[in-house]
Structure formats: C-alpha cells, structure tokens
Motif scaffolding. Structure first.
Motif, PDB file in Angstrom:
ATOM      1  N   THR A 175       8.053   0.052   4.666  1.00  0.00           N
ATOM      2  CA  THR A 175       7.874  -0.464   6.020  1.00  0.00           C
ATOM      3  C   THR A 175       7.310  -1.874   5.896  1.00  0.00           C
ATOM      4  OG1 THR A 175       7.265   1.751   6.702  1.00  0.00           O
ATOM      5  CG2 THR A 175       6.773  -0.029   8.253  1.00  0.00           C
ATOM      6  N   LEU A 176       7.973  -2.823   6.574  1.00  0.00           N
ATOM      7  CA  LEU A 176       7.502  -4.205   6.527  1.00  0.00           C
ATOM      8  C   LEU A 176       6.456  -4.419   7.617  1.00  0.00           C
ATOM      9  CD1 LEU A 176       7.675  -7.082   5.456  1.00  0.00           C
ATOM     10  CD2 LEU A 176       9.646  -7.467   6.945  1.00  0.00           C
ATOM     11  N   MET A 177       5.300  -4.903   7.225  1.00  0.00           N
ATOM     12  CA  MET A 177       4.224  -5.181   8.179  1.00  0.00           C
ATOM     13  C   MET A 177       4.134  -6.689   8.354  1.00  0.00           C
ATOM     14  SD  MET A 177       2.925  -2.359   9.100  1.00  0.00           S
ATOM     15  CE  MET A 177       2.614  -0.663   8.615  1.00  0.00           C
ATOM     16  N   LYS A 178       4.566  -7.161   9.518  1.00  0.00           N
ATOM     17  CA  LYS A 178       4.670  -8.600   9.736  1.00  0.00           C
ATOM     18  C   LYS A 178       3.327  -9.181  10.179  1.00  0.00           C
ATOM     19  CE  LYS A 178       9.586  -8.383  10.815  1.00  0.00           C
ATOM     20  NZ  LYS A 178      10.671  -8.687  11.747  1.00  0.00           N
ATOM     21  N   MET A 179       2.652  -9.803   9.233  1.00  0.00           N
ATOM     22  CA  MET A 179       1.336 -10.375   9.535  1.00  0.00           C
ATOM     23  C   MET A 179       1.478 -11.528  10.520  1.00  0.00           C
ATOM     24  SD  MET A 179      -0.194 -10.295   5.698  1.00  0.00           S
ATOM     25  CE  MET A 179      -1.643 -11.293   5.997  1.00  0.00           C
ATOM     26  N   GLY A 180       0.510 -11.631  11.407  1.00  0.00           N
ATOM     27  CA  GLY A 180       0.522 -12.718  12.378  1.00  0.00           C
ATOM     28  C   GLY A 180       1.137 -12.274  13.703  1.00  0.00           C
ATOM     29  N   LEU A 181       1.878 -11.166  13.693  1.00  0.00           N
ATOM     30  CA  LEU A 181       2.387 -10.644  14.964  1.00  0.00           C
ATOM     31  C   LEU A 181       1.319  -9.747  15.587  1.00  0.00           C
ATOM     32  CD1 LEU A 181       6.172  -9.893  14.397  1.00  0.00           C
ATOM     33  CD2 LEU A 181       4.945 -12.040  14.720  1.00  0.00           C
ATOM     34  N   LYS A 182       1.300  -9.771  16.912  1.00  0.00           N
ATOM     35  CA  LYS A 182       0.214  -9.147  17.659  1.00  0.00           C
ATOM     36  C   LYS A 182       0.090  -7.647  17.377  1.00  0.00           C
ATOM     37  CE  LYS A 182      -1.067  -9.152  22.332  1.00  0.00           C
ATOM     38  NZ  LYS A 182      -0.636  -9.347  23.711  1.00  0.00           N
ATOM     39  N   ASP A 183       1.210  -6.987  17.250  1.00  0.00           N
ATOM     40  CA  ASP A 183       1.163  -5.529  17.152  1.00  0.00           C
ATOM     41  C   ASP A 183       1.054  -5.015  15.723  1.00  0.00           C
ATOM     42  OD1 ASP A 183       1.270  -5.329  19.862  1.00  0.00           O
ATOM     43  OD2 ASP A 183       3.469  -5.304  19.922  1.00  0.00           O
ATOM     44  N   THR A 184       1.003  -5.917  14.754  1.00  0.00           N
ATOM     45  CA  THR A 184       0.921  -5.483  13.361  1.00  0.00           C
ATOM     46  C   THR A 184      -0.517  -5.079  13.031  1.00  0.00           C
ATOM     47  OG1 THR A 184       2.660  -7.046  12.812  1.00  0.00           O
ATOM     48  CG2 THR A 184       1.344  -6.189  10.975  1.00  0.00           C
ATOM     49  N   ILE A 228       0.863  -1.185   0.000  1.00  0.00           N
ATOM     50  CA  ILE A 228       0.000   0.000   0.000  1.00  0.00           C
ATOM     51  C   ILE A 228       0.897   1.232   0.000  1.00  0.00           C
ATOM     52  CG2 ILE A 228      -1.845   1.280   1.143  1.00  0.00           C
ATOM     53  CD1 ILE A 228      -2.863  -1.242   2.349  1.00  0.00           C
ATOM     54  N   VAL A 229       0.637   2.116  -0.958  1.00  0.00           N
ATOM     55  CA  VAL A 229       1.433   3.332  -1.078  1.00  0.00           C
ATOM     56  C   VAL A 229       0.526   4.534  -0.833  1.00  0.00           C
ATOM     57  CG1 VAL A 229       2.851   4.721  -2.641  1.00  0.00           C
ATOM     58  CG2 VAL A 229       3.007   2.213  -2.703  1.00  0.00           C
ATOM     59  N   THR A 230       0.926   5.380   0.114  1.00  0.00           N
ATOM     60  CA  THR A 230       0.207   6.639   0.330  1.00  0.00           C
ATOM     61  C   THR A 230       1.155   7.770  -0.054  1.00  0.00           C
ATOM     62  OG1 THR A 230       1.001   6.995   2.585  1.00  0.00           O
ATOM     63  CG2 THR A 230      -0.930   5.566   2.328  1.00  0.00           C
ATOM     64  N   GLU A 231       0.678   9.011   0.133  1.00  0.00           N
ATOM     65  CA  GLU A 231       1.548  10.131  -0.221  1.00  0.00           C
ATOM     66  C   GLU A 231       2.821  10.140   0.622  1.00  0.00           C
ATOM     67  OE1 GLU A 231      -1.037  13.638  -0.338  1.00  0.00           O
ATOM     68  OE2 GLU A 231      -2.426  12.379  -1.486  1.00  0.00           O
ATOM     69  N   GLN A 232       2.712   9.657   1.869  1.00  0.00           N
ATOM     70  CA  GLN A 232       3.845   9.694   2.796  1.00  0.00           C
ATOM     71  C   GLN A 232       4.534   8.347   2.968  1.00  0.00           C
ATOM     72  OE1 GLN A 232       4.540  12.630   4.397  1.00  0.00           O
ATOM     73  NE2 GLN A 232       2.774  13.711   3.541  1.00  0.00           N
ATOM     74  N   HIS A 233       3.770   7.273   2.855  1.00  0.00           N
ATOM     75  CA  HIS A 233       4.280   5.964   3.267  1.00  0.00           C
ATOM     76  C   HIS A 233       4.214   4.941   2.147  1.00  0.00           C
ATOM     77  CE1 HIS A 233       3.854   7.318   7.489  1.00  0.00           C
ATOM     78  NE2 HIS A 233       2.729   7.886   7.057  1.00  0.00           N
ATOM     79  N   ALA A 234       5.040   3.884   2.326  1.00  0.00           N
ATOM     80  CA  ALA A 234       4.907   2.697   1.485  1.00  0.00           C
ATOM     81  C   ALA A 234       5.054   1.510   2.433  1.00  0.00           C
ATOM     82  CB  ALA A 234       5.982   2.663   0.410  1.00  0.00           C
TER      83      ALA A 234
END
Lengths: 623, 623
Positions: free
Chosen positions: B91-100, B64-70
């Motif tokens: 930014t890596l979003m680690k699925m399955g981890l509690k805080d993701t 997902i790409v926004t104006e500020q983030h990818a």
C-alpha cells in the motif's frame, strides 16, 4: 527614577513561602512571571505582581526569589530600566547574553538538593511549566503549583480586578453574529473530533461574543473565560455587568433559545472547578481543545489523554481573517485617524519652531485630535513620541525625566494609534520640521524602500509572513545597515493592536500563512544610537493580487495600505528611488488626497486639508 | 518498469519476525527505513534494504511490514515511481496528502493490542525513535530494537559492504592537518565540558582524518566511525586498507607520537561495545557529545544523563567553513569543470541539430569531458540530463524508457557535477539549441533575476540562509510563478555535494548562520509540467562585503560565484533586466572569459574557447 526598596517585601515573601497557611510544604524558590491568567501582553494593575515585588515595570521579565537570592530575567530592551528600578536585593539576569544562565540552570545552581520551586499555576503557561519542570526534576528538584498567589498574599493594597461595563457590537461592526461564530467553531471542533473548546485568551472571548470591555488599558477586553461544548456555552465572568439590559439582549440571555445557544453565565473564579468537572466526565475519545499557551492550572484540569493542544486556536485564526464589515470598519477608523494626524502635523509644523512643544505635549495633542473623531474609545498603546536621540530607543515612552522639546534641528518619530469602535489603528511617521541632513534623508529613503518592498510585494497564497521580512531590509543591507526588530505584527479589529497568528519577522516563529483579509503592520526602521530614529509604519490589508500567470492555480496576494497618512517627502532622497518606487509614493499620496482629503473637507478642517495637499505633491520624475 | 514480485520475500520476512533465532520475542510489525547506520543521504548497495524488500528504489521512503499489511511512505517526488515499482502486496502511503496517516498512527490503527514493533536500532536515528516510541507506547504498543537486521537475514545475495582503498589528502588540499583538526575539536569539547565526541556521519570521519574513500557512489567517503576523547583517538574501520603504507604514514600509525595523537584502529563492528564501555566508565559530569541524528543504538550506549546532543556537530560546522587551501581547490575544480562544460555545449551545438543526441548520450559526453580534467575522481551525483517535458521533473535521471532526443525545438536542462581531488562541483545550465519562444525567454529571465538577486545580495554577518530564499523568488512571484524546491544547499570540498549546516530554503530548518568561507548553491528554477524545466545553478562562496556603513560593527557578507560557465544570453529577454542585473551578467561573463578562457587556451581547446567568447559577448545596453 529611584529604585524601589524591596527588603521588607522580600522578607515578607520569604515568610509566606514557608507558611503552611499558603503552601502545603515550604518552597525554596518562588517564580513571579510577567503575565496574567490569560497570558495577555498588556495586563491590569492587579496583575502587575512582578513590578510590585521588584520595582521593575517593563513589559517583559520574570522574577525568582529564593531564600538567599532575588533575580530578574529580562531582555535587551530593559537592561537599563530594570537596573534603575531595582534595589541591591536584586540581581539582573540579562537575557540574550552568552553568560546569562537560564532560569532553570540558575535554580539548579543555587538551590539546596531536593528543593521545591513554587509558581502560580494560573499564571505559568503549560508549555513553560513542562520545560522548567523537566529540567528541575532531572536535577532532583520539584516544580510545584502554589494555588494561592504568594504576591497577592503580601500585597496589602493590591488594586481590585477591574470589572468595567461591556460594549455590545452589532452586525454592522462584526459582520458575523456570535451565534454564527459558535456554529463555525463547533464545525472546526467536529473536524478535529473534539467535544469541548476552552477559550482562555481575553481577545478571543471578546471576539467570540462580539463584546468589548475596558478592563485592561489600550485593549478593549474584559476578564472572562468561556467553555464551548457541542451543545453548551458557558461564559465565566464577574460583576453586575451581566445585568445590563443591552448585554442581556445581545447575548439573548432572557430569550427562549435552542438549548445549544443558551449561554450559562458563571462566576469567573469557577472556571477551574467547572473544567475539572468536564475533565472527570469525559468518555474515551472525547477530547478537549486548548491553546498550548493556556495556563498550567487549566491544562491540568483535563487528563492528559483527553487534551488536544494547538499553538493557535481556531478562534485566533478565524479572528485574524477580517470579514467585509470589519475591513470596512478598519478603513473608516484609519481615515479618521489620518484626519487626526493631518491636524497634528499641521499644528506641529506651526508650533515646533516656537520651542514649546515637548514629546509629552505632542503625544497629548495627538490624543486630543483623535478623541475628536467619531467612535473614538481610547489609545491602542502608549504613544511613542520621541525626538532626536530618544527616537533611537525603540520602545520609548516619554516621561517627565526624559521629556525632550521638539526642534527644527532634530528628527521626530511618532508611533501611535487608537481604538475606535469600528477599528484599531497603529501608525508611525518620522518628520523633520527644519532641514534634514543628507545622511538623515539617505537613511529615511532606505527605510522607505524597505517599506515599499513589503507593501508592494506579490507572493503566492499560503506564504508565511516571515518569508517577506528580508524584503524590508534589502535596501538597508546593501549599505551595511539594519534594524533589530521585526517588520510587522497582526492587528485586531477594535481589539488588541498586537495579535496572532501572523506577522512579518526574521525570527522564525510558527506563523500561520497569510491569507486575504488578514491585517498586519509594515514597519521597517533605522536607529542610530544617540542620534535619531526612523520608522515608517502602515497597517496593511492582505488582498488578492492580479498576476500575469497563475502557477498551479494557487493565486497570489499583496497588500493594500489602510493607513493613509502622508510620508514626508522632504525626507526622501528621490535619486535613491527606482521609478517603480517613485510611482508607488505618488500613487499612495494621491490616495491620501482622494480619501482623507474628502474627509477633511467634510469635517470642515480646511487648514489641515491645505497641509495634506502640500505634503502630497507628487515627487518630480527621476533625472 | 514492471513491479518487483515480493510475495515470497514478505512471507519469509514475516517468518523471521517470529523466529526466536532473530528476535527475542515475535514482532508484529517491522520497520525498514531508507538510511544506513550513518544516516547518509546516498547509500551503498548493501544498505538498500527498503528497495530490496519492496522494489521501490527512490531516495526517500520507509517500509513497514506487519503480519497482514505492507505499506510504503514516500513523498510527492516518488508517488509515480513507487506505484510502478511495487506489486499489489504494498500500500502506497502518500506523504504530504491530508488523509495519509503517519507511520505511528497507521501502526496504532492496524496492530492488535500490546504489539511489538521492531526496527534495526543502528538504522533509526535517535530523535525518530523517541517520537515513534512515545506514540506507540501511549497506545499500548512497544517499539523494540531488533539487533540482527531482519532484511539482511532473508537477503541471501546481499552485496558485501564495500571496503575500497583510501585516498590520503595532504595539506595542499586540506589546509589543516588531522592533528590540528583534533586539537580544534578538543577545544570545542572543552568549551562545552564534554569528554568524548562520537563521529557518526561518514563525511565527518573523512574530513576529520583528511582521508577519502569510494564506498558510496558519488560521495568520496568510507565506512567508519570515530570516538575522540580528550586523550585518545579511536578509528573504527575494516579491511586491509589500514595496511596501505600511504595511509599508515598519513595517520602516523607507526610513528612515536604523543599518546593523545596516537590513533587506535579498531574493527568497524566494535563501535557499539566500545561505546558501551565508554558509557559504563563515565564519572559524574563527564558528558559524551553525539549528533541528535545518530542512531538509536549508539545514542543508547551512553546513559541519558551523560549525553550531550546537538543538531549540528562541531565537525559539521567546522567542515562547512572552507579554509584558503580548500577554497583555492574549489576554484581550481570549478575552472576545470567549466572547461568540460564549454567543450560539451560547443559539441552539443553542433550535434543536436543532427538528431542523434539523446539525454543519456549528452550525460555520458559530459562525464567524458570531465574525466579528461586533472584530478577527476567521479561524478558528484547522477547527472540530470533532461529535454522538453522531462526538464519539468525536478529529480529526473534519464533511463532507456524515458530517454529523449535533444532537438532545436526544446529547452535542454543539464544539472551535473563532479568530484575532483581538489573540489566538488554542481552546476545547472538551461540551453536552447534553436530559437526559444518569447514565453520561454520570459520565464528564463525571471529565474535569472532570482539567481542574481541571491548571488549579489549583501546581508549582515550572522544572517541565516533561509532569510535569503525569497530574493530568489521575487521576480517569479511578481508574475504569479514559483518553484517548489529550496534555493540552495551546502557543498563539500571533495566531499558530499549536499552538506549541512547551511542552506537557502523557504522551509524553516535549523540552519546555522552563513559565514565567510561557507559554500552553497544558488539554484532557482521554473518548471512547467509537460513542457519544460528551467534552472540556473552556480556554486557560490560566502565572502565579506564592502559596504558604505557598518551597523553595530557587524560586518556584511555577499557571494562570489565559483561556477564560471556562461549563462545562455539567447535565453535572456534583456528588456526585463534592470541596469544592475545587466551589469551583473556582463561582469560574470567577463570573469568566465578571463578565467576559463585562459584555461581553455592553456589546454589548447581552441574551438571551445571560440564558443566561450561568443557566448560571453556583453548584453547590449537597455533601450
């Protein structure tokens, strides 16, 4: 059983469905579900509205009455019973059959355009409302809440809602004070960022406050709701039972307490208005936690954006994991229960050959022996006492019309349990008082192999119970046999004999993972229609297992039987057992001897002790 | 692996996100899912848009790409790989981890009020659109379909969509003509009262028309859609491949046919407008059947009231049950595959001690031996050739950076398969070319016990595969071990190596009941991080089982192994096997000898035959 004549009742109901005294606008259909306002499995007589309007009093069923029709949905267990109990005004809708319409589809097919379908918003769970309402709306109809229950409106001799005295449980039974339970609950609330928690299930209210009641048969609960805030506790309960000094003392109602532990006692009927007031006063981001099974009425009291719904509440999950005091209580209760059953089976062995013991007599005798035990309160469910072909009816309860005499020629199945102040029991034993046939022994042994496969299973921490179900069936499957019910359910601690959130079933439901301290039943069976039924049920405690290795450091679990009643070795074909299974039976019986034998000795029950010792002789080594 | 530099690419993408040439209104975020317009598991290079924009080319992930983030969401299998392949823009979003956070929650947290989130409506499945759109809307944002794919807009050297020649399969391979498949489909449509069926999955199009292609690596499919009416057949497909006389003949394009079997060939890109025309022309009660995984674009083409969505289409279910011709083809394919693997393992046994065989060399050699077999088309997936610690990486594929040399000191795991014109194979064997340790043998034997427990299981007709999963784990669980993947998947017949609707997994998914003729894999394993991996995989056919009794006349099922490759007896600790398990291994090896031995003989492969005979010596009786 002759059917209930409902012509006048239905006429009356159809009148109130149009009477502005009861409904804002006429409703063209009215739904009468099974449950009460707490979505209980067992309900009080005043809540048996579906049975009142239809005559059908099975545990599951939904009635829908329209201007032209009256229809009853129930499942396979009750097709025969419902057909017998209902008159020709009613159409039986056999759930599970391919051609049976759902309630929604049927309504759509029979209703005139733009109809209103009424239901008591306190009885229908919010999730069911949502589903029905969606289908009806898409077909141009409206599901509408009817505040006054229309069955109550025509039920002139409706029994009063029970309001029996409460029992207070001290720390020796509960292990944790209600204050500490509130603290733990608030910490779960803080974790999820919710400000309020609404307790709607009766066993959850009872557990939270360490109180028990007797408003509902077999279930030591009482009619109440609770609303827990971060700084407030409101208990909604009726009657002068709150005047009982023991209860006042237990809840510290007259003590000077920190305000966050001060319990405000309010009338049972004021829950809705109080919850609406809570709902109206919420600031943005303040959420209210409810079970997704809570009634539509209470769920709607909280604006949608503020609701936090989960299938299992934090109380349901905390309640399932028994602490040391509860586990010890459950152990004591099961030892007493075993004493009663040793007495019973010893007595049956002598009496059955005389031909005078009926299923009802045997059930009564079981209750009599149980009631002699310390802290006995009541039975935990209606005793299933069944012999011969009656044993194949899985939810059988003997009544005079079906009552059969036990004999030395038929298998006898007894599924029974009790509420003791220190724990709840539920045990099934299948016995033969003469000489079982080779086929009966073969089937019994497959069921036993399944029972052992679950009881002795070792599995990783975090495993859900439904993953163990096939272990119970494997030996039966190998020979082309099976049984059409689940293998186990959660068991409360001096609470409901069926409780969530765990269980062992082939049906995929959202069960929570098993963890040490949970208590479930292990009860595979085999039923041959018209001939016999076999079931072997122990209540078992989830305990940590020692294993050779420890993958990912997850730890392992297994079960420890709490039930300690001999399994009739006469029924076992030892040649079908593996060495490991034979060893399991001998170890189990040794434990029965050690633990229950000591208690029989202590209680001076020498004849039952001799029976126990004889029944627990080790199985001979395999050839 | 060095990360892909994406600064310029992201800048460019953010420009087109605001460019009225591409978007009606600027979008503040753009979602790039993994899939193609057919929700395929394996995709063509032109569909690898997520890999193009981010550099991360694992099989699962959403950017997902926004104006500020990818940001990139992926699961545990790919945390390391994604971190290596992506530069610091991501930014890596680690699925399955509690805080993701979920994608929706993250979007809500980063977007300015009232944002538009764009996505290609052909790539996103309808069910996922629904879920995301709901969350975004409730937070004041809008999910909007962006017709032109914005990655394609900036991907200047995007490869062309493949358009390779088709293969026609005659009745000797398919058993049923495409006309008869259409007739059967229409009868299912009539049962459900639908007028149209939209075929969106590539393997379903291929199966329905008895055609194969090679547009996607490993999967013999081609880019096409089909829309089947009660009287019409429309096939949406590009290129001059429809000019091939063999294809025209196969589809009877130039014959005089009853109109209801006349295939109208239309451009691939016209599916949406044609479907919209169908949608616009529907009379009340005329429904259109789609998979609930079909793209949002195609689903939206049909007005909501006319949609009939199911998780599995009637083609998916029919395709899973192989007929006699397909089963025989699968048998032949597996015998040829076994010949190739006997050659390979015989070769490895001689070559490994020399220290010159790497994982890549071994994989290539496996492909070489397979390609010598009749009707070989291609591999059915990327070969997993892994030795020592690489074996513990479940989805390992050797690349030069990780390529390890096979030795007599390490376990070697080979998971590989091929597409033959008569069937698809998928087999895993774990070998040791020196002397395995007692611990390696112990673990291997537990895995083997699990493999046998599933393969030899007998279970009632109508049982879902997920109920068998625990059988595969029981021996491992007893010792505190486990494996973190499912036990089996459906296998196509000269089609995708992974197909629905059946499987064997602890994960509760809506699997359809197993029935005779279905084909699944049986592949338990055990993996020790940093040391070794073990997996034993056969493809097995569901067949009727003979049982002593037959409860409720339901009938029973069991499995027959199609894979006939020796299981290395050197790795077995015979003392851990039951007599029944030892017997199973000996019977299985006897079958390998009889069937594969004969074929090796026929092909004159005498050295490999000697290897087979040695490797299939019966296990000695238990002590």
């Amino acid at each position: 059983m002759s059917p209930k004549i409902t012509t006048e009742l239905l006429k009356h109901l159809r009148q109130v469905m149009k009477n502005p005294r009861y409904v804002q606008e006429p409703v063209q259909a009215y739904i009468v579900p099974s449950g009460d306002a707490h979505q209980s499995e067992y309900i009080a007589p005043c809540d048996c509205r579906r049975a009142f309007i239809s005559g059908f009093d099975g545990s599951a069923g939904t009635a829908i009455v329209t201007e032209q029709h009256a229809a009853m949905w129930t499942d396979g267990r009750y097709f025969l019973q419902a057909a017998h109990q209902m008159d020709s005004n009613w159409t039986l809708m056999k759930m599970g059959l391919k051609d049976t319409p759902t309630q929604e589809d049927w309504l759509v097919s029979v209703l005139p355009e733009g109809s209103k379908v009424g239901v008591d918003p306190f009885i229908i769970p919010a999730d069911q409302w949502k589903r029905m309402s969606k289908v009806l709306r898409s077909a141009g109809h409206d599901l509408v809440p009817v505040k006054e229950n229309l069955i109550d409106a025509i039920w002139t001799d409706c029994p009063q809602r029970p309001c029996k005295p409460l029992i207070t449980l001290d720390l020796s039974y509960t292990g944790v004070s209600w204050r500490d339970k509130i603290v733990a609950l608030r910490s779960k609330m803080a974790e999820r960022k919710v400000m309020w928690f609404v307790v709607t299930a009766l066993d959850e209210v009872a557990w939270l406050f360490n109180l028990r009641g007797s408003d509902v048969e077999y279930n030591p609960v009482f009619f109440a709701y609770a609303v827990i805030g971060m700084n407030t506790i409101r208990l909604f309960i009726d009657g002068d039972r709150m005047m009982d000094p023991a209860v006042r003392d237990h809840l510290q109602l007259d003590s000077t307490l920190e305000p966050e532990f001060k319990i405000q006692v309010m009338p049972y009927g004021s829950i809705l208005s109080e919850l609406q007031a809570v709902g109206a006063g919420l600031s943005p981001k303040e959420k209210v936690w409810l079970s997704d099974k809570a009634s539509y009425a209470l769920t709607e009291a909280i604006p949608k954006a503020y609701r936090y719904l989960t299938p299992y509440t934090p109380i349901c999950i905390a309640k399932a994991v028994k602490n040391a005091a509860e586990t010890e209580g459950m152990r004591r209760a099961h030892i007493k229960d075993a004493v009663a059953l040793c007495e019973l089976f010893n007595w049956l062995e002598k009496e059955v050959p005389k031909g005078t013991v009926t299923e009802i007599v045997a059930a009564d005798k079981a209750e009599e022996f149980r009631s002699q035990q310390k802290d006995f309160v009541e039975l935990s469910f209606a005793t299933i006492s069944s012999t011969g072909p009656n044993g194949a009816i899985i939810h059988y309860k003997p009544v005079p019309e079906t009552n059969r005499t036990l004999s030395v020629n038929e298998i006898y199945l007894l599924d029974s349990g009790a509420q003791y102040r220190d724990g709840t029991t539920d045990v099934t034993r299948t016995m033969h008082f003469g000489t079982p046939s080779a086929y009966e022994k073969e089937c019994f042994t497959y069921v036993l192999k399944g029972h052992i496969a679950v009881s002795a299973a070792i599995f990783p921490n975090g495993t859900k119970g439904h993953l163990l179900d096939s272990f119970a069936r494997s030996a039966l499957w190998d020979c082309g046999l099976d049984y059409l019910h689940g293998t186990g359910h959660g068991v409360g601690s001096f609470l409901n004999v069926h409780e969530g959130p765990c269980g062992i079933s082939y049906k995929t439901f959202a069960d929570e993972p098993l963890e040490a301290g949970m208590i479930v039943s292990d009860e595979p069976g085999y039923y041959e229609d018209g001939s016999f039924g076999i079931r072997i049920e122990n209540v078992v405690l989830v305990i940590p297992a020692e294993t050779k290795y420890n993958f990912k450091n997850r730890g392992s679990l297994t079960f420890e039987p709490l039930t300690l009643v001999p399994i009739q070795t006469k029924m076992i074909d030892v040649n079908l057992l593996t060495e490991k299974e034979r060893h399991w039976v001998n170890e189990y019986h040794q434990q029965c001897r050690d633990v229950v034998g000591a208690e029989l000795e202590r209680q001076g029950r020498h004849e039952a002790l001799r029976w126990l010792l004889r029944e627990t002789e080790p199985l001979a080594p395999l050839q």
